[in-house]
Scaffold this active site. Structure first.
Site, PDB file in Angstrom:
ATOM      1  N   ASP A   5     -19.984   0.914  -6.282  1.00 50.31           N
ATOM      2  CA  ASP A   5     -18.585   1.279  -6.525  1.00 50.31           C
ATOM      3  C   ASP A   5     -18.192   0.881  -7.942  1.00 50.31           C
ATOM      4  O   ASP A   5     -18.811   0.004  -8.558  1.00 50.31           O
ATOM      5  CB  ASP A   5     -17.660   0.537  -5.545  1.00 50.31           C
ATOM      6  CG  ASP A   5     -17.915   0.945  -4.100  1.00 50.31           C
ATOM      7  OD1 ASP A   5     -18.418   2.057  -3.880  1.00 50.31           O
ATOM      8  OD2 ASP A   5     -17.599   0.128  -3.206  1.00 50.31           O
TER       9      ASP A   5
HETATM   10  N1  URA Z   1     -21.188  -1.461  -0.449  1.00 46.57           N
HETATM   11  C1  URA Z   1     -19.947  -1.344  -0.943  1.00 46.57           C
HETATM   12  O1  URA Z   1     -18.976  -1.454  -0.226  1.00 46.57           O
HETATM   13  N2  URA Z   1     -19.823  -1.099  -2.254  1.00 46.57           N
HETATM   14  C2  URA Z   1     -20.860  -0.994  -3.112  1.00 46.57           C
HETATM   15  O2  URA Z   1     -20.653  -0.797  -4.308  1.00 46.57           O
HETATM   16  C3  URA Z   1     -22.161  -1.133  -2.577  1.00 46.57           C
HETATM   17  C4  URA Z   1     -22.297  -1.367  -1.231  1.00 46.57           C
END
Ligand code: URA
Length: 243
Positions: free
Chosen positions: A102
């Site tokens: 993310d």
């Molecule tokens: N899980 C999440 O919630 N975000 C990420 O960036 C990677 C795994």
């Protein structure tokens, strides 16, 4: 393969620039000047451009320490993307992130132009485990560990069993999963009533984020590391607390 193809795979020069560099006599193959772009050369030929040896390679495999604030993509209309952080020497390889983090997640991101390898490490069927370190808005409880070890219904999919380790400070946890659905770690934590405050990926398969790699920097993965990633098994936390 053709000499101009060899050089366009391995250098940042365009095909057009290479044709003129070759025709000007600035390229040698095994010590001899070659002026024909169509000359066949083998992958292990010693090719030099303007006196500098060029190593042939089609694929590159990079480990990046992704900073927060960058999208795991090669382009985006508005936000900065991770490929903007690449050093100039890697830009022509057209790498892409193999598995997304993310925008606000930091840590280990692999970038490659090898689609097969990218698929291998992201496909849940290949069981390449990933480890994340998260800080939470409230303390994790031992019942959460049990919940993470069961299939978890997240509404649009059932997450396969993972692992949750609670640190000495119970607002700090490690999560291990072999999948990578959208916001998966955050949603799994939410399912047990906790909000993720910060998230960092620490390891993919047997390879941990290089602690000497500053945020925003990348380095090439070694062949041994590629193998350890593809094998998919994490090094146990007890062995390396940094992972
Ligand atoms: N899980 C999440 O919630 N975000 C990420 O960036 C990677 C795994």
């Amino acid at each position: 393969m053709r000499l101009d193809k060899f050089l366009s795979d391995a250098t940042a020069y365009s095909r057009k620039e290479l044709k003129s560099i070759i025709r000007r006599g600035q390229v040698t193959v095994n010590g001899d000047v070659v002026k024909a772009p169509e000359q066949q050369v083998s992958e292990d030929a010693e090719v030099a451009v303007k006196g500098s040896i060029v190593r042939y390679r089609k694929f590159v495999y990079l480990m990046m320490n992704k900073p927060a604030g960058f999208i795991s993509a090669t382009e985006d209309g508005n936000a900065p993307v991770v490929t903007e952080l690449l050093p100039e020497e890697y830009k022509h390889f057209n790498v892409f992130p193999a598995g997304r983090l993310d925008k606000d997640t930091q840590g280990l991101l692999i970038l490659t132009n090898d689609g097969t390898f990218g698929h291998q490490i992201t496909s849940p069927r290949r069981q390449v485990w990933k480890r994340y370190f998260a800080t939470l808005d409230k303390a994790a409880e031992s019942s959460d560990c049990a919940a993470f070890e069961q299939p978890m219904d997240l509404g649009d999919f059932i997450a396969a069993p993972g692992k949750l380790h609670i640190c000495d400070d119970p607002q700090q946890i490690y999560v291990e999963i072999a999948e990578g659905k959208f916001h998966q770690v955050k949603r799994m934590c939410e399912k047990v009533g906790k909000k993720v405050v910060t998230l960092k990926r620490c390891a993919i398969g047997g390879v941990a984020l290089d602690e000497n790699l500053e945020s925003g920097k990348c380095r090439e993965l070694t062949p041994e590391e590629l193998e350890l990633i593809a094998q998919g098994t994490l090094v146990p936390l007890a062995v390396n607390k940094n992972m």
